[in-house]
Design a protein around this motif. Structure first.
Motif, mmCIF file in Angstrom:
data_model
loop_
_atom_site.group_PDB
_atom_site.id
_atom_site.type_symbol
_atom_site.label_atom_id
_atom_site.label_comp_id
_atom_site.label_asym_id
_atom_site.label_seq_id
_atom_site.Cartn_x
_atom_site.Cartn_y
_atom_site.Cartn_z
ATOM 1 N N GLU A 156 0.905 -1.400 0.061
ATOM 2 C CA GLU A 156 0.038 -0.125 0.145
ATOM 3 C C GLU A 156 0.771 1.360 -0.117
ATOM 4 O O GLU A 156 0.473 2.275 -0.682
ATOM 5 C CB GLU A 156 -0.713 0.069 1.239
ATOM 6 C CG GLU A 156 -2.078 -0.852 1.329
ATOM 7 C CD GLU A 156 -3.065 -0.884 0.162
ATOM 8 O OE1 GLU A 156 -3.082 0.484 -0.549
ATOM 9 O OE2 GLU A 156 -4.168 -1.675 0.091
ATOM 10 N N LYS A 157 1.962 1.109 0.946
ATOM 11 C CA LYS A 157 2.849 2.310 0.966
ATOM 12 C C LYS A 157 3.397 2.455 -0.633
ATOM 13 O O LYS A 157 3.747 3.730 -1.143
ATOM 14 C CB LYS A 157 3.874 2.202 1.985
ATOM 15 C CG LYS A 157 3.320 2.305 3.396
ATOM 16 C CD LYS A 157 4.492 2.003 4.325
ATOM 17 C CE LYS A 157 3.982 1.944 5.945
ATOM 18 N NZ LYS A 157 5.089 1.784 6.784
ATOM 19 N N LYS A 172 2.451 1.550 -3.335
ATOM 20 C CA LYS A 172 1.447 2.235 -4.368
ATOM 21 C C LYS A 172 1.361 3.686 -4.220
ATOM 22 O O LYS A 172 1.097 4.269 -5.103
ATOM 23 C CB LYS A 172 -0.021 1.256 -4.258
ATOM 24 C CG LYS A 172 -0.821 1.665 -5.174
ATOM 25 C CD LYS A 172 -2.614 0.928 -5.120
ATOM 26 C CE LYS A 172 -3.410 1.308 -6.078
ATOM 27 N NZ LYS A 172 -4.616 0.365 -5.939
ATOM 28 N N LYS A 173 1.139 4.151 -3.135
ATOM 29 C CA LYS A 173 0.922 5.464 -2.774
ATOM 30 C C LYS A 173 2.224 6.334 -3.308
ATOM 31 O O LYS A 173 1.932 7.314 -3.783
ATOM 32 C CB LYS A 173 0.948 5.866 -1.184
ATOM 33 C CG LYS A 173 0.513 7.225 -0.719
ATOM 34 C CD LYS A 173 0.271 7.262 0.583
ATOM 35 C CE LYS A 173 0.255 8.751 1.050
ATOM 36 N NZ LYS A 173 -0.046 9.069 2.427
#
Length: 314
Positions: free
Chosen positions: A301-302, A304-305
């Motif tokens: 998720e990190k 992707k961000k």
């Protein structure tokens, strides 16, 4: 661009080709330094009314001359090299099949049989280009060996930040994951072509479906890690994140070749079986082993961000 494959000894006598300005070199990477050599040949051709050509070699000389070398990875395998040269506007590409017999030619014989007999009129090469047996021929020697039949331009050392632009330097930056520096030296983004194949399909279960890319064995790859990339699929570029590595969270033993997996942002099409092109833009982090799936997903998720923010300013 017309591609001429030459096997030694050849039977060309010059009548088959118009008067030519020829750029000489192996040109792995077709990097900024190589582009200067090729562009100089193009400019010489325009000035003198000559068609332009590049002469390169296949396979890599070290595979033929060094018994210890069985295979050489390249920044630009031949297919990509051909595409880049065509984009530059070259009229002819001579691909000389490199053999021990060809390598044993004297400098004089190389000039006569592979330059003059192909109707070359102007030769362009880098300051350190050599030819003939054991590289004994230099560009400074060319007027002697050609008996004044060939004009020449010697391209001086091309530098970036006071250091020579070279394929060796680019490979070093590539393996370190320094994609911005790699792009500066190449004069374009670093790309690799491949084919989407079936993978282990764990990404989909984790909410991060990935395309497993089978990359040809001829390519150099960036160093192990996670990157922001763009991928050309069905004629359109899409942003994503790419892991180059060995998936240590799931595998305790390293494969011989790292895997290349790409998660595209905002993309849901099934692309199994598609041919794709990956452009590496910047490195996000090292590949590492996670203690559990929850920690892995949190890191993804990190990543992707980070990629979303990167491409917002791309």
């Amino acid at each position: 661009m017309e591609i001429i494959n030459i096997h030694h000894p050849h039977a060309f006598n010059g009548d088959e080709f118009p008067p030519l300005a020829i750029a000489l070199g192996y040109f792995d990477g077709v990097h900024a330094g190589h582009q200067k050599v090729i562009q100089t040949a193009i400019e010489a051709g325009k000035e003198k009314g000559l068609h332009t050509a590049v002469m390169t070699f296949d396979p890599h000389p070290s595979v033929v001359l060094n018994k210890e070398v069985k295979h050489v990875r390249q920044l630009t395998p031949m297919k990509e090299k051909v595409e880049l040269l065509e984009q530059m506007g070259i009229d002819y590409l001579f691909i000389v099949h490199f053999t021990k017999e060809f390598a044993s030619l004297s400098p004089q014989s190389f000039v006569e049989k592979y330059l003059i007999s192909l109707n070359a009129k102007h030769i362009v090469a880098g300051f350190d280009y050599t030819y003939g047996h054991r590289g004994k021929g230099t560009m400074e020697d060319l007027p002697h060996y050609s008996e004044g039949k060939l004009a020449q331009t010697i391209v001086s050392k091309q530098e970036l930040d006071a250091e020579k632009i070279s394929s060796t330097r680019i490979r070093k930056e590539l393996l370190a994951g320094n994609m911005e520096e790699t792009a500066r030296l190449l004069g374009r983004g670093f790309t690799v072509k491949g084919h989407v194949i079936d993978g282990e399909k764990r990404g989909r279960l984790l909410g991060f479906p990935t395309a497993n890319i089978e990359v040809g064995k001829d390519y150099y790859l960036p160093g192990v890690g996670v990157y922001c990339v763009r991928m050309l699929v069905k004629g359109a570029w899409h942003n994503g994140i790419c892991n180059v590595g060995y998936k240590p969270t799931f595998h305790s033993v390293k494969d011989e070749i790292p895997t290349v997996e790409v998660h595209l942002l905002d993309f849901e099409d099934n692309i199994y079986g598609e041919d794709v092109c990956i452009e590496w833009n910047t490195r996000i982090r090292d590949e590492k082993k996670f203690e559990g799936l929850e920690a892995l997903v949190a890191q993804l998720e990190k990543d992707k961000k980070c990629a979303i923010e990167y491409f917002e300013n791309f």
